[in-house]
Structures are given as structure tokens and as C-alpha cells.
Write a protein that holds these residues in place. Structure first.
Motif, PDB file in Angstrom:
ATOM      1  N   ARG A  76      -5.980  -4.636   3.825  1.00  0.00           N
ATOM      2  CA  ARG A  76      -6.120  -6.093   3.679  1.00  0.00           C
ATOM      3  C   ARG A  76      -6.636  -6.740   4.966  1.00  0.00           C
ATOM      4  N   GLU A  77      -5.995  -6.445   6.081  1.00  0.00           N
ATOM      5  CA  GLU A  77      -6.391  -7.044   7.358  1.00  0.00           C
ATOM      6  C   GLU A  77      -5.849  -6.211   8.502  1.00  0.00           C
ATOM      7  N   TYR A  78      -6.407  -6.444   9.672  1.00  0.00           N
ATOM      8  CA  TYR A  78      -5.953  -5.746  10.868  1.00  0.00           C
ATOM      9  C   TYR A  78      -6.183  -6.646  12.077  1.00  0.00           C
ATOM     10  N   LYS A 109       3.022  -4.556   6.162  1.00  0.00           N
ATOM     11  CA  LYS A 109       2.453  -4.693   7.504  1.00  0.00           C
ATOM     12  C   LYS A 109       3.006  -3.574   8.376  1.00  0.00           C
TER      13      LYS A 109
END
Length: 194
Positions: free
Chosen positions: A111-113, A177
Motif C-alpha cells: 500500500r505505502e512505504y 504496518k
């Protein structure tokens, strides 16, 4: 009879007109000098007033430019922080991203980093809790990562419909996460599992 012409007054000789002409010439020259200086005075007076107006405009412009410089200085401080941050991260980040994608199980999505000097924060979607544990063990075994931890797990549904009570074809998902401690020496050496 003849009247004798006796003049008892002393004989006055007529003066020459040169000194009078000299005075006239000197007076004219003096008037020219005075008029020149008066003209210069008024010319410089008008120049002084125009220069004062120009000075006021330049001071106003200087103040505006100083304000811009101050705002740029603020931006420069944040730019300096950014440069310091980039200099502190002395490792390439693309191998870490490639490794996180390569090690993820099927039907999971990156999804994101985000990266800091020592760690990487990675957010991914998983279908099951067992997929999360598989990924955690895989990423922990990577040479690019010293330590991997789950910092947050959030359960969510793909579709949210108030009229639909239960759809058994829909699989609930987990947003997870991870906090990854980066092995900078391995990244600097260009190593790692392929």
C-alpha cells in the motif's frame, strides 16, 4: 568791451568712461554667476526631490526583497533538513522495496512505504492472519532487514454496503504496518538474497 572769461573754479577734467564700462561688465558677470548658481540650486533641488522619491521606492523594494529572502531562508532551512536527511540515508531504497514485494505472499498488496535514516515503514494488505505471519518470517530472514516488527493491524472489508447483510464471497482483509530496521551495510555492499 570785452568781458574777460574768468573761471575761478578749478578745471575739472572729464573722466574716462572705461571705469564705468568696467563696472557694468563686472555687474553683468556677477549677475550671470548669481543666475547660474540660482539655476543650479533649483536644478539640484528638483533632482534631490526626485532622488528622495527614488530612494523611498528602493527602500520599499528592499524591504519586500528582504521579506522574500526571509521566506526563502525558512524554505532553505527545510531544504537543508531535507539534504541532511538524504545524506544520512546512505543506502539505496529500491532494493528494499523490491525485497518487500518479492517476499509478499499471493493476494497481498503493498500500500505505502516511508523511509527514515535507520528504518522503513511499510503498509500492506493481507487476506489472512497466517499470510501476515508468513510475510513477517520471510522479511525477518532477509539480509536487507535486521529486524521486522508489526506496528499496527487494522481489519477492514473491501465493500461497505448497509443493505447487504452478509456476502460470503467477500473476504475480509487486514491492513498491516511493519517497521523494518534496515541493514545498511548489506545495502551498501549491494548484497542480499535474490
Amino acid at each position: 568791451m570785452y568781458i574777460p572769461d574768468i573761471n575761478l573754479l578749478p578745471k575739472v577734467e572729464r573722466r574716462q568712461s572705461i571705469p564705468k564700462n568696467l563696472y557694468i561688465i563686472l555687474t553683468i558677470i556677477t549677475l550671470l554667476f548669481v543666475s547660474f548658481f540660482v539655476l543650479q540650486y533649483f536644478t539640484y533641488l528638483s533632482k534631490i526631490s526626485s532622488l528622495q522619491k527614488e530612494e523611498e521606492q528602493l527602500l520599499t523594494k528592499r524591504d519586500q526583497l528582504q521579506e522574500e529572502l526571509d521566506s526563502i531562508s525558512v524554505d532553505t532551512a527545510s531544504l537543508k533538513q531535507s539534504v541532511d536527511f538524504v545524506e544520512n540515508i546512505s543506502y539505496p531504497v529500491s532494493p528494499i522495496i523490491d525485497e518487500t514485494i518479492r517476499l509478499q505472499p499471493g493476494h497481498s498488496y503493498l500500500r505505502e512505504y516511508a523511509f527514515t535514516a535507520q528504518t522503513a515503514e511499510v503498509a500492506m494488505d493481507f487476506e489472512t492472519l497466517s499470510d501476515i505471519s508468513k510475510y513477517l518470517s520471510r522479511i525477518s530472514g532477509s539480509e536487507y532487514v535486521k529486524d521486522a516488527q508489526v506496528s499496527e493491524i487494522e481489519h477492514f472489508k473491501i465493500k461497505e454496503d448497509a443493505e447487504k447483510k452478509a456476502d460470503f464471497r467477500e473476504i475480509p482483509r487486514y491492513k498491516v504496518k511493519f517497521t523494518l530496521s534496515i541493514n545498511q551495510q548489506t545495502l551498501a555492499a549491494g548484497g542480499g538474497k535474490q
